[in-house]
Write an enzyme that holds these catalytic residues in place. Sequence first.
Site, PDB file in Angstrom:
ATOM      1  N   LYS A 179       0.819  -1.333   0.031  1.00 47.21           N
ATOM      2  CA  LYS A 179      -0.088  -0.018  -0.033  1.00 47.21           C
ATOM      3  C   LYS A 179       0.758   1.259   0.141  1.00 47.21           C
ATOM      4  O   LYS A 179       1.342   1.660   0.955  1.00 47.21           O
ATOM      5  CB  LYS A 179      -0.880   0.049   1.311  1.00 47.21           C
ATOM      6  CG  LYS A 179      -2.235   0.776   0.972  1.00 47.21           C
ATOM      7  CD  LYS A 179      -2.073   2.302   0.792  1.00 47.21           C
ATOM      8  CE  LYS A 179      -1.412   3.075   2.000  1.00 47.21           C
ATOM      9  NZ  LYS A 179      -1.067   4.498   1.590  1.00 47.21           N
ATOM     10  N   GLU A 182      -0.285   7.596  -0.865  1.00 48.40           N
ATOM     11  CA  GLU A 182      -1.330   7.910  -2.011  1.00 48.40           C
ATOM     12  C   GLU A 182      -1.033   9.284  -2.541  1.00 48.40           C
ATOM     13  O   GLU A 182      -1.389   9.740  -3.644  1.00 48.40           O
ATOM     14  CB  GLU A 182      -2.789   8.097  -1.355  1.00 48.40           C
ATOM     15  CG  GLU A 182      -2.807   9.358  -0.304  1.00 48.40           C
ATOM     16  CD  GLU A 182      -2.294   8.851   0.962  1.00 48.40           C
ATOM     17  OE1 GLU A 182      -1.506   8.053   1.107  1.00 48.40           O
ATOM     18  OE2 GLU A 182      -3.135   9.522   2.078  1.00 48.40           O
ATOM     19  N   SER A 232       5.454   8.579   9.442  1.00 46.82           N
ATOM     20  CA  SER A 232       5.615   9.615  10.626  1.00 46.82           C
ATOM     21  C   SER A 232       5.558   8.821  11.754  1.00 46.82           C
ATOM     22  O   SER A 232       4.713   7.786  11.926  1.00 46.82           O
ATOM     23  CB  SER A 232       4.680  10.636  10.614  1.00 46.82           C
ATOM     24  OG  SER A 232       3.359  10.256  10.315  1.00 46.82           O
ATOM     25  N   CYS A 287      14.467  11.012   5.928  1.00 46.68           N
ATOM     26  CA  CYS A 287      14.285  10.459   7.347  1.00 46.68           C
ATOM     27  C   CYS A 287      15.783  10.514   7.982  1.00 46.68           C
ATOM     28  O   CYS A 287      16.022  10.640   9.181  1.00 46.68           O
ATOM     29  CB  CYS A 287      13.841   9.303   7.872  1.00 46.68           C
ATOM     30  SG  CYS A 287      14.756   7.810   6.929  1.00 46.68           S
ATOM     31  N   GLU A 388       9.807  17.285  14.412  1.00 41.84           N
ATOM     32  CA  GLU A 388      10.353  17.145  12.998  1.00 41.84           C
ATOM     33  C   GLU A 388       9.842  18.305  12.132  1.00 41.84           C
ATOM     34  O   GLU A 388       8.558  18.295  12.104  1.00 41.84           O
ATOM     35  CB  GLU A 388       9.896  15.695  12.537  1.00 41.84           C
ATOM     36  CG  GLU A 388      10.432  15.147  11.321  1.00 41.84           C
ATOM     37  CD  GLU A 388      10.091  14.001  10.639  1.00 41.84           C
ATOM     38  OE1 GLU A 388       9.035  13.565  11.192  1.00 41.84           O
ATOM     39  OE2 GLU A 388      11.011  13.081  10.006  1.00 41.84           O
TER      40      GLU A 388
HETATM   41  P1  NAD Z   1       2.628   9.561   6.847  1.00 41.77           P
HETATM   42  O1  NAD Z   1       3.012   8.725   8.006  1.00 41.77           O
HETATM   43  O2  NAD Z   1       1.878  10.552   6.869  1.00 41.77           O
HETATM   44  O3  NAD Z   1       2.217   8.389   5.930  1.00 41.77           O
HETATM   45  C1  NAD Z   1       2.904   7.222   5.825  1.00 41.77           C
HETATM   46  C2  NAD Z   1       1.996   5.798   5.274  1.00 41.77           C
HETATM   47  O4  NAD Z   1       0.946   6.064   6.309  1.00 41.77           O
HETATM   48  C3  NAD Z   1       1.146   6.319   3.894  1.00 41.77           C
HETATM   49  O5  NAD Z   1       1.018   5.035   2.983  1.00 41.77           O
HETATM   50  C4  NAD Z   1      -0.191   6.764   4.607  1.00 41.77           C
HETATM   51  O6  NAD Z   1      -1.110   6.520   3.626  1.00 41.77           O
HETATM   52  C5  NAD Z   1      -0.274   6.004   5.777  1.00 41.77           C
HETATM   53  N1  NAD Z   1      -1.216   6.748   6.630  1.00 41.77           N
HETATM   54  C6  NAD Z   1      -1.030   8.235   6.717  1.00 41.77           C
HETATM   55  N2  NAD Z   1      -1.899   8.508   8.011  1.00 41.77           N
HETATM   56  C7  NAD Z   1      -2.513   7.283   8.311  1.00 41.77           C
HETATM   57  C8  NAD Z   1      -3.273   6.808   9.371  1.00 41.77           C
HETATM   58  N3  NAD Z   1      -3.881   7.911  10.233  1.00 41.77           N
HETATM   59  N4  NAD Z   1      -3.910   5.893   9.463  1.00 41.77           N
HETATM   60  C9  NAD Z   1      -3.373   4.743   8.613  1.00 41.77           C
HETATM   61  N5  NAD Z   1      -2.516   5.063   7.753  1.00 41.77           N
HETATM   62  C10 NAD Z   1      -1.946   6.332   7.526  1.00 41.77           C
HETATM   63  O7  NAD Z   1       4.048   9.727   6.298  1.00 41.77           O
HETATM   64  P2  NAD Z   1       4.657  10.401   5.103  1.00 41.77           P
HETATM   65  O8  NAD Z   1       4.411  12.092   5.180  1.00 41.77           O
HETATM   66  O9  NAD Z   1       4.109   9.759   3.976  1.00 41.77           O
HETATM   67  O10 NAD Z   1       6.168  10.430   5.200  1.00 41.77           O
HETATM   68  C11 NAD Z   1       7.117  11.244   6.145  1.00 41.77           C
HETATM   69  C12 NAD Z   1       7.450  10.629   7.102  1.00 41.77           C
HETATM   70  O11 NAD Z   1       7.927   9.466   7.154  1.00 41.77           O
HETATM   71  C13 NAD Z   1       8.348  11.460   7.993  1.00 41.77           C
HETATM   72  O12 NAD Z   1       8.020  11.518   9.479  1.00 41.77           O
HETATM   73  C14 NAD Z   1       9.680  10.962   7.758  1.00 41.77           C
HETATM   74  O13 NAD Z   1      10.755  10.891   8.878  1.00 41.77           O
HETATM   75  C15 NAD Z   1       8.984   9.306   7.835  1.00 41.77           C
HETATM   76  N6  NAD Z   1      10.174   8.368   7.164  1.00 41.77           N
HETATM   77  C16 NAD Z   1      10.966   7.599   8.116  1.00 41.77           C
HETATM   78  C17 NAD Z   1      11.833   6.731   7.510  1.00 41.77           C
HETATM   79  C18 NAD Z   1      12.623   5.762   8.667  1.00 41.77           C
HETATM   80  O14 NAD Z   1      13.308   4.932   7.874  1.00 41.77           O
HETATM   81  N7  NAD Z   1      12.544   5.873   9.881  1.00 41.77           N
HETATM   82  C19 NAD Z   1      11.936   6.836   6.181  1.00 41.77           C
HETATM   83  C20 NAD Z   1      11.348   7.527   5.361  1.00 41.77           C
HETATM   84  C21 NAD Z   1      10.575   8.299   6.138  1.00 41.77           C
END
Ligand code: NAD
Length: 495
Positions: A179, A182, A232, A287, A388
């Site tokens: 998944k 989006e 996140s 990240c 962050e």
């Molecule tokens: P996000 O958490 O908003 O979304 C990540 C995924 O979760 C997406 O597929 C999204 O559709 C889904 N999602 C979002 N909200 C949700 C909810 N309430 N319930 C269920 N699923 C949900 O993250 P983002 O904005 O796409 O990515 C950026 C974040 O990812 C930053 O915080 C970054 O630090 C982190 N990140 C971490 C790593 C790592 O290795 N630790 C690597 C890359 C990115």
Amino acid sequence: MTVTAGKEQLLNYIGGQWHRSATSDFSDVHNPATADVIATVPHTAKDEVDQAVQAALKAYPDWRMTPVTDRVQPLFRLKRLLEENLDDLGRTITIECGKTYGESVAEMQRAIENVEVACGMPSLIQGYNNEDIARGIDEHMIRQPLGVVAAITPFNFPGMIPIWFLPYAVAAGNCFLLKPSEKVPMTSQKLFNLLEQAGFPAGVVGLVNGGKATVDAILDHPEVRAISFVGSTPVARYIYSRASANGKRAQCQGGAKNPAVILPDADMEMSTRILADSTFGCAGQRCLATSVAITVGEAKGEFTERIIADATSRKVGYGMDESVAMGPVISAESRARIEGLVDQGVGEGAKLLVDGRGKEVDGFRNGYFVHPTVLADVDPRSDIAGTEIFGPVLSMMHAGTIEEAIEIVNNRRYGNQACLFTGSGSAARQFRYAVDAGNVGINLGVAAPMAFFPFSGWNESFFGDLHAQSRHGVEFYTQTKVIVERWPKTWSRKF
Ligand code: NAD
């Protein structure tokens, strides 16, 4: 510069077929450099998620019985296909995610390395055994796959992060559902076209698009055995809790706020260049981006001058323009959030040395651009110091000694990465020994583990115990079985 535009309705990939979702719930995908809508993505409902899981379940018994040497053959083909399609994948990532074309291609290189490592599954999946643990009794540990597993991935590495998981999962004998975010679903369409060409049997790999409701359907599906997540911290914590409550394995990588410490004996030219790339590369949306620079003693003066020079001269623009060093952030909301956090930092007493807000890029007036920004004298106890920002913003702090700097590093929620810049081996040892972070860089700004090491976030940057990549991936996607075995004696002791 001509921007590639065109509005495409994206598809799911279920049971070896491309499917137009029956949902009426769609969202737009934007090119962040232009704000143009370039595709629409379905938010797949629960019944279609179930169809995807059922297709994977159907494929599982035969895939599990396929010898591991045969299971890795599609991965060898995938490696070649990824290499042949590097340019197309790189362009797609830049168009939907905003990073520069060079950054997009480098991302795919990291993905390919994971495919290469997973091709070693015949060795990686081996167990161990002892003969004669008691007289005439032998004991073996073998690894068996889990069944259907799923990954939920973020926007910032649409090509690499799915491949942190998929090759290990399928080579170990599982069937895998993705998944993707989006916000950047187009790269996954390309990846799954290549997976189809690589020759995985129908149902072994599947793609379902969507947002929270689609994720919840996966988390609650009783036949999904394990969840890999990257995103996140609040969502990582939520997914870890809900997956665990449903009896699933989970590995959930979260957000970060990565500090780098600069000692006075560091090579200042090299350190600033590396740190500026770490902070402003991918518009700070990594990240492993450095977002806090802690100068020690006399390092402050020269580092400050050099970082201002870099931040004010870095070319910002459309990632397909070769002369551009930094692209836009992912969305208008993201830009507004970053700009608001800079205001908050100033409100908490930080000094704005370089203000990257409110600047336009020629020819891309609608793009979501934030230019490099530098905040100085950030109080380590302020809210902004621990928040962050996920944009091209560096917060500078100062410490009198390395011990004080390590205390600042360790006094925070996240633990994804910590870096040190120094000419001293002793200081380097002290730092790597003491810092509370899972990925450590010495004279490096992005300490990204290679595919044959685990991606080791700590604290609120990771929920779980087995990380992505390498042997951790193999352990996560397999369960151990121990067999203790005795056979009636049918042969004589004459040997
Ligand atoms: P996000 O958490 O908003 O979304 C990540 C995924 O979760 C997406 O597929 C999204 O559709 C889904 N999602 C979002 N909200 C949700 C909810 N309430 N319930 C269920 N699923 C949900 O993250 P983002 O904005 O796409 O990515 C950026 C974040 O990812 C930053 O915080 C970054 O630090 C982190 N990140 C971490 C790593 C790592 O290795 N630790 C690597 C890359 C990115």
